[in-house]
Design a protein around this motif. Structure first.
Motif, PDB file in Angstrom:
ATOM      1  N   PHE A  75      11.718  -7.498  -6.812  1.00 17.67           N
ATOM      2  CA  PHE A  75      10.950  -8.603  -6.239  1.00 17.67           C
ATOM      3  C   PHE A  75      11.574  -9.054  -4.920  1.00 17.67           C
ATOM      4  CE2 PHE A  75       9.634  -8.816 -10.657  1.00 17.67           C
ATOM      5  CZ  PHE A  75       8.269  -9.060 -10.543  1.00 17.67           C
ATOM      6  N   GLU A  76      12.886  -9.055  -4.868  1.00 13.28           N
ATOM      7  CA  GLU A  76      13.572  -9.430  -3.638  1.00 13.28           C
ATOM      8  C   GLU A  76      13.280  -8.407  -2.542  1.00 13.28           C
ATOM      9  OE1 GLU A  76      17.655  -9.901  -4.631  1.00 13.28           O
ATOM     10  OE2 GLU A  76      17.297 -11.584  -5.994  1.00 13.28           O
ATOM     11  N   LEU A  77      13.287  -7.123  -2.904  1.00 13.25           N
ATOM     12  CA  LEU A  77      12.937  -6.058  -1.951  1.00 13.25           C
ATOM     13  C   LEU A  77      11.515  -6.245  -1.439  1.00 13.25           C
ATOM     14  CD1 LEU A  77      13.235  -3.254  -0.572  1.00 13.25           C
ATOM     15  CD2 LEU A  77      12.541  -2.232  -2.759  1.00 13.25           C
ATOM     16  N   SER A  78      10.596  -6.473  -2.363  1.00 10.90           N
ATOM     17  CA  SER A  78       9.196  -6.651  -1.997  1.00 10.90           C
ATOM     18  C   SER A  78       9.015  -7.835  -1.059  1.00 10.90           C
ATOM     19  CB  SER A  78       8.355  -6.847  -3.261  1.00 10.90           C
ATOM     20  OG  SER A  78       6.990  -6.977  -2.955  1.00 10.90           O
ATOM     21  N   GLN A  79       9.683  -8.941  -1.361  1.00  5.33           N
ATOM     22  CA  GLN A  79       9.563 -10.135  -0.529  1.00  5.33           C
ATOM     23  C   GLN A  79      10.121  -9.901   0.870  1.00  5.33           C
ATOM     24  OE1 GLN A  79      11.426 -13.138  -2.942  1.00  5.33           O
ATOM     25  NE2 GLN A  79       9.579 -13.547  -4.115  1.00  5.33           N
ATOM     26  N   MET A  80      11.195  -9.118   0.980  1.00  5.76           N
ATOM     27  CA  MET A  80      11.752  -8.785   2.288  1.00  5.76           C
ATOM     28  C   MET A  80      10.742  -8.005   3.128  1.00  5.76           C
ATOM     29  SD  MET A  80      15.648  -7.675   1.253  1.00  5.76           S
ATOM     30  CE  MET A  80      15.988  -7.041   2.898  1.00  5.76           C
ATOM     31  N   ILE A  81      10.102  -7.027   2.500  1.00  3.11           N
ATOM     32  CA  ILE A  81       9.130  -6.184   3.201  1.00  3.11           C
ATOM     33  C   ILE A  81       7.904  -7.004   3.607  1.00  3.11           C
ATOM     34  CG2 ILE A  81       7.556  -4.220   2.940  1.00  3.11           C
ATOM     35  CD1 ILE A  81       9.671  -2.995   1.031  1.00  3.11           C
ATOM     36  N   ILE A  82       7.424  -7.844   2.686  1.00  4.15           N
ATOM     37  CA  ILE A  82       6.236  -8.664   2.959  1.00  4.15           C
ATOM     38  C   ILE A  82       6.509  -9.663   4.076  1.00  4.15           C
ATOM     39  CG2 ILE A  82       4.668 -10.391   1.992  1.00  4.15           C
ATOM     40  CD1 ILE A  82       5.145  -8.935  -0.750  1.00  4.15           C
ATOM     41  N   GLN A  83       7.656 -10.307   4.012  1.00  4.45           N
ATOM     42  CA  GLN A  83       8.004 -11.278   5.048  1.00  4.45           C
ATOM     43  C   GLN A  83       8.092 -10.612   6.414  1.00  4.45           C
ATOM     44  OE1 GLN A  83      11.822 -13.206   4.524  1.00  4.45           O
ATOM     45  NE2 GLN A  83      11.176 -15.012   5.698  1.00  4.45           N
ATOM     46  N   ARG A  84       8.698  -9.431   6.453  1.00  2.00           N
ATOM     47  CA  ARG A  84       8.813  -8.689   7.719  1.00  2.00           C
ATOM     48  C   ARG A  84       7.430  -8.285   8.232  1.00  2.00           C
ATOM     49  NH1 ARG A  84      13.381  -6.654   9.736  1.00  2.00           N
ATOM     50  NH2 ARG A  84      13.292  -5.018  11.323  1.00  2.00           N
ATOM     51  N   LEU A 138       7.980   2.659   7.442  1.00  4.50           N
ATOM     52  CA  LEU A 138       9.214   3.376   7.785  1.00  4.50           C
ATOM     53  C   LEU A 138      10.421   2.437   7.754  1.00  4.50           C
ATOM     54  CD1 LEU A 138       7.961   5.616  10.749  1.00  4.50           C
ATOM     55  CD2 LEU A 138       8.475   6.351   8.411  1.00  4.50           C
ATOM     56  N   GLU A 139      10.222   1.213   8.251  1.00  3.88           N
ATOM     57  CA  GLU A 139      11.308   0.227   8.193  1.00  3.88           C
ATOM     58  C   GLU A 139      11.656  -0.092   6.744  1.00  3.88           C
ATOM     59  OE1 GLU A 139      10.419  -3.240  10.493  1.00  3.88           O
ATOM     60  OE2 GLU A 139       9.909  -2.097  12.295  1.00  3.88           O
ATOM     61  N   ALA A 140      10.652  -0.147   5.892  1.00  3.92           N
ATOM     62  CA  ALA A 140      10.886  -0.424   4.474  1.00  3.92           C
ATOM     63  C   ALA A 140      11.726   0.679   3.837  1.00  3.92           C
ATOM     64  CB  ALA A 140       9.552  -0.563   3.741  1.00  3.92           C
ATOM     65  N   LEU A 141      11.519   1.916   4.265  1.00  2.00           N
ATOM     66  CA  LEU A 141      12.311   3.028   3.720  1.00  2.00           C
ATOM     67  C   LEU A 141      13.787   2.845   4.041  1.00  2.00           C
ATOM     68  CD1 LEU A 141      10.171   6.252   4.315  1.00  2.00           C
ATOM     69  CD2 LEU A 141      10.053   4.557   2.499  1.00  2.00           C
ATOM     70  N   ASN A 142      14.073   2.339   5.237  1.00  2.00           N
ATOM     71  CA  ASN A 142      15.468   2.087   5.612  1.00  2.00           C
ATOM     72  C   ASN A 142      16.087   1.000   4.734  1.00  2.00           C
ATOM     73  OD1 ASN A 142      15.437   4.001   7.700  1.00  2.00           O
ATOM     74  ND2 ASN A 142      14.684   2.512   9.185  1.00  2.00           N
ATOM     75  N   ILE A 143      15.293  -0.032   4.441  1.00  2.00           N
ATOM     76  CA  ILE A 143      15.776  -1.111   3.567  1.00  2.00           C
ATOM     77  C   ILE A 143      16.046  -0.566   2.167  1.00  2.00           C
ATOM     78  CG2 ILE A 143      15.183  -3.323   2.499  1.00  2.00           C
ATOM     79  CD1 ILE A 143      13.451  -3.921   4.955  1.00  2.00           C
TER      80      ILE A 143
END
Length: 292
Positions: A75-84, A138-143
């Motif tokens: 969920f924390e990963l998802s929120q990081m991607i969504i916020q970005r 692509l940025e999400a893959l790096n995260i």
């Protein structure tokens, strides 16, 4: 929405069940919102990120099970991607992405760890039709690689981009697939009619692509069929000036009619003809420059 900031049930460190002002149950999400809490404790309002109203029993159970079963780091990963994504695109995304993307990431990372890599059949279309969302993928893959030590292929970036696009437009995934395939079919008609390859970086191509995205949604919804067919007085002038582009548009008209039972009116034919003529003229101009 006003919240009675009291915990009714803790789902995980980042989500709890509470009530809204009308005493309807809601799920409140936010980083650390349920940490060290117990039923009856107050919720720290400054930590609230999203609120989901529980109205459909079947969906409620699915949502609660998802929140209870999936580890919090997803969920924390998802929120990081969504916020970005929201910041980069300059728009809010539909709440549904908080659940759909989290579930997808959890399953996808698990598959990769087992050596199962799914191919995305729309990779080319997504990369070219939705470049901003694909770059976010692509940025999400790096995260993901940084946090989970899992290196994923570009196919996964396209899957993540799909969730973002669907959330942007308020569609569902099935509509997204249909729309993308329809746009590709129309582009293929133009490509083979003129025997050209598109310059995907071209301003005219990108403008044509934007027009086709909205055009495809209108076709799939059938919204214009409820109106009287629009007659445009400029069409006779345009079809005489851009003969080949007009003939190509008629092929698109036949395809749309045969495939979707959707009849293009004069105004849509006019715009398609103009877009096609500009795209082809741009390609021919580039070819002329390259001769010298």
């Amino acid at each position: 929405m006003v919240i009675k900031i009291v915990v009714k049930k803790i789902l995980n460190n980042n989500s709890v069940i509470s009530e809204d002002i009308n005493c309807k149950e809601v799920i409140v999400m936010g980083k650390g919102i349920g940490f060290s809490k117990k039923n009856g404790d107050l919720i720290d309002e400054t930590k609230i990120q999203k609120i989901f109203v529980l109205e459909d029993d079947k969906k409620n159970n699915q949502l609660i099970n998802l929140l209870e079963d999936i580890p919090e780091e997803y969920f924390e990963l998802s929120q990081m991607i969504i916020q970005r994504a929201s910041q980069k695109l300059g728009k809010d995304l539909a709440d549904s992405i908080y659940l759909s993307l989290t579930d997808h990431l959890y399953m996808s990372i698990a598959r990769y760890r087992e050596g199962l890599h799914l191919k995305n059949k729309l990779l080319f279309e997504i990369e070219n039709f939705y470049p901003d969302e694909f770059r976010l993928g692509l940025e999400a893959l790096n995260i993901i690689e940084s946090l989970f030590s899992v290196k994923m292929a570009e196919d996964e970036a396209a899957f993540i981009a799909m969730h973002i696009v669907v959330s942007e437009n308020g569609d569902d995934m099935e509509d997204f697939y249909k729309s993308t395939k329809l746009v590709q079919s129309i582009l293929n008609i133009v490509k083979f009619f003129f025997k050209v390859n598109f310059n995907v970086e071209s301003f005219y191509y990108q403008r044509f692509l934007r027009h086709l995205r909205f055009f495809s949604l209108r076709i799939l919804s059938g919204e214009d069929q409820k109106k009287l067919s629009l007659k445009n007085d400029l069409l006779p002038l345009i079809k005489d000036r851009y003969v080949d582009a007009y003939q190509c548009t008629l092929k698109i008209k036949d395809f749309v009619n045969n495939s979707f039972n959707y009849i293009l009116d004069d105004e849509e034919i006019l715009y398609l003809t103009i877009h096609i003529s500009q795209v082809i003229s741009d390609i021919e101009e580039e070819k002329g420059k390259n001769k010298f």
